[in-house]
Write an enzyme that holds these catalytic residues in place. Sequence first.
Site, PDB file in Angstrom:
ATOM      1  N   ARG A 185       0.856  -1.203   0.000  1.00 51.04           N
ATOM      2  CA  ARG A 185       0.000   0.000   0.000  1.00 51.04           C
ATOM      3  C   ARG A 185       0.885   1.244   0.000  1.00 51.04           C
ATOM      4  NH1 ARG A 185      -1.553   1.788   4.654  1.00 51.04           N
ATOM      5  NH2 ARG A 185      -2.269  -0.227   5.440  1.00 51.04           N
ATOM      6  N   TYR A 214     -16.562  17.142 -15.509  1.00 44.57           N
ATOM      7  CA  TYR A 214     -17.005  15.751 -15.477  1.00 44.57           C
ATOM      8  C   TYR A 214     -18.085  15.600 -14.388  1.00 44.57           C
ATOM      9  CZ  TYR A 214     -16.766  10.689 -14.909  1.00 44.57           C
ATOM     10  OH  TYR A 214     -17.074   9.352 -14.819  1.00 44.57           O
ATOM     11  N   ASP A 272      -7.646  19.011 -14.822  1.00 41.65           N
ATOM     12  CA  ASP A 272      -7.974  17.626 -15.174  1.00 41.65           C
ATOM     13  C   ASP A 272      -7.585  17.472 -16.651  1.00 41.65           C
ATOM     14  OD1 ASP A 272      -9.181  15.272 -16.069  1.00 41.65           O
ATOM     15  OD2 ASP A 272     -10.874  15.458 -14.680  1.00 41.65           O
ATOM     16  N   LYS A 279      -9.056   6.504 -19.457  1.00 45.04           N
ATOM     17  CA  LYS A 279      -9.382   6.996 -20.790  1.00 45.04           C
ATOM     18  C   LYS A 279      -8.164   6.834 -21.711  1.00 45.04           C
ATOM     19  CE  LYS A 279     -13.063   7.858 -18.464  1.00 45.04           C
ATOM     20  NZ  LYS A 279     -13.351   9.135 -17.814  1.00 45.04           N
TER      21      LYS A 279
HETATM   22  C1  LIG Z   1     -13.749   9.565 -16.549  1.00 37.59           C
HETATM   23  C2  LIG Z   1     -13.324  10.884 -16.029  1.00 37.59           C
HETATM   24  C3  LIG Z   1     -13.090  11.092 -14.663  1.00 37.59           C
HETATM   25  C4  LIG Z   1     -13.319  10.013 -13.626  1.00 37.59           C
HETATM   26  O1  LIG Z   1     -12.407   8.978 -13.749  1.00 37.59           O
HETATM   27  P1  LIG Z   1     -12.705   7.446 -13.306  1.00 37.59           P
HETATM   28  O2  LIG Z   1     -11.455   6.748 -13.706  1.00 37.59           O
HETATM   29  O3  LIG Z   1     -13.927   7.001 -14.030  1.00 37.59           O
HETATM   30  O4  LIG Z   1     -12.906   7.473 -11.826  1.00 37.59           O
HETATM   31  C5  LIG Z   1     -12.645  12.333 -14.272  1.00 37.59           C
HETATM   32  N1  LIG Z   1     -12.474  13.339 -15.151  1.00 37.59           N
HETATM   33  C6  LIG Z   1     -12.704  13.174 -16.470  1.00 37.59           C
HETATM   34  C7  LIG Z   1     -12.501  14.324 -17.401  1.00 37.59           C
HETATM   35  C8  LIG Z   1     -13.144  11.955 -16.957  1.00 37.59           C
HETATM   36  O5  LIG Z   1     -13.394  11.807 -18.264  1.00 37.59           O
END
Ligand SMILES: *Cc1c(COP(=O)(O)O)cnc(C)c1O
Length: 384
Positions: free
Chosen positions: A49, A101, A173, A198
């Site tokens: 961890r 998001y 982000d 993604k």
């Molecule tokens: C999918 C996404 C998230 C969240 O991520 P997870 O891996 O699904 O928890 C946050 N920000 C953006 C822009 C996203 O496309």
Amino acid sequence: MKYRGFATRAIHFGQEPDSATGAVVPPIHLSSTYAQEAPGQHRGFEYSRTNNPTRQAWEKNLAALEEGSDAIAFASGMAAIDAVIRLLHPGDYIVASSGLYGGTVRLFESYWTRFQITVTYVDARSAEMVQAAVRPKTRLLYIETPTNPLLYLADIAALADIAHTSNAWLVVDNTFATPYAQQPLTLGADIVVHSTTKYLAGHSDVIGGIVVTRHPEVAERLRFLQNAAGAIPSPFECWLCLRSIKTLALRMQQHERNARAVAEFCAQHPAVQVVHYPGLPGHPQQELAQRQMRNFTGMLSLELGSAERATRFLTSLRVFTLAESLGGVESLASHPATMTHASIPPDRRRSLGITDGLIRLSCGIEDTEDLVEDVAQALDASCS
Ligand SMILES: *Cc1c(COP(=O)(O)O)cnc(C)c1O
């Protein structure tokens, strides 16, 4: 610098041949614990961890690609974002870009407000509006650029200046852009977050998140949280990210080639009222796009004018799959109003420009002609 270019760094950084065996591909270290020579004497690993060699390799790799001092990996994008908000104190304010998001807005509104964290949403296309929303207790500017699903851009360098004159940090982000397309830390941002689910993992088979910063003291606090709260990714998922990152540059080039071809085709099709794609001439923020991004990604959205047309389009697609998520090698199509943005009240959704006729496309890396042909026949079906 031995590894100069982006693709070279992506392939080699943190992934040098294994010193014990010479293995060119780093092993997946599944061990939860590590032998110590004497009590407290170890080689940097005690318990997985706290630190794990496969995770550390992935963190080093992404820190290098984002030009940060450190990266801290989490079990999902949301866990990464949650860790960043935990840097704040009750009473602090966040100024966030509208069109975040949905999961991020949910976390802010349904959870962090209980701890007296207040979030104000502004259209971050305008630096003046962001500046006007800043208060003395604003500690974070939190943005996405490009936004989902309308691909609006925010000027990272201008917002970094606003943050720094207000004693706040700029958090970006960078999930939609990836470090291949845009490196917010080099433009002045303090913290970058990713859903590695993604483009970074890129094959629709990993859920993961990561935070990168250029401030060692911020990294130290996040590293503490990673261990103390424990929302860590597994060694296998970190290894999948390491494997995927090697092709990020190539994938982004093909994602962009495909999205550009689809966008150009749609721009001249009578069934399409608006194409949102920062790489198209005529995009209202083309100058900023050129200045801040070096790749316009595989994401675009289309306004078809009505829910009926959107439904006919989506049910006619043959190569694109109707599904949420984005950034994978396979092309996906979605209907934000009923899928990713369904939890937003209809009035607010419309004021954000997310109409019932809006389609979002995540162009994969299939052959360009197949994607254009698929969109062509679905557009014809949408207005028949
Ligand atoms: C999918 C996404 C998230 C969240 O991520 P997870 O891996 O699904 O928890 C946050 N920000 C953006 C822009 C996203 O496309």
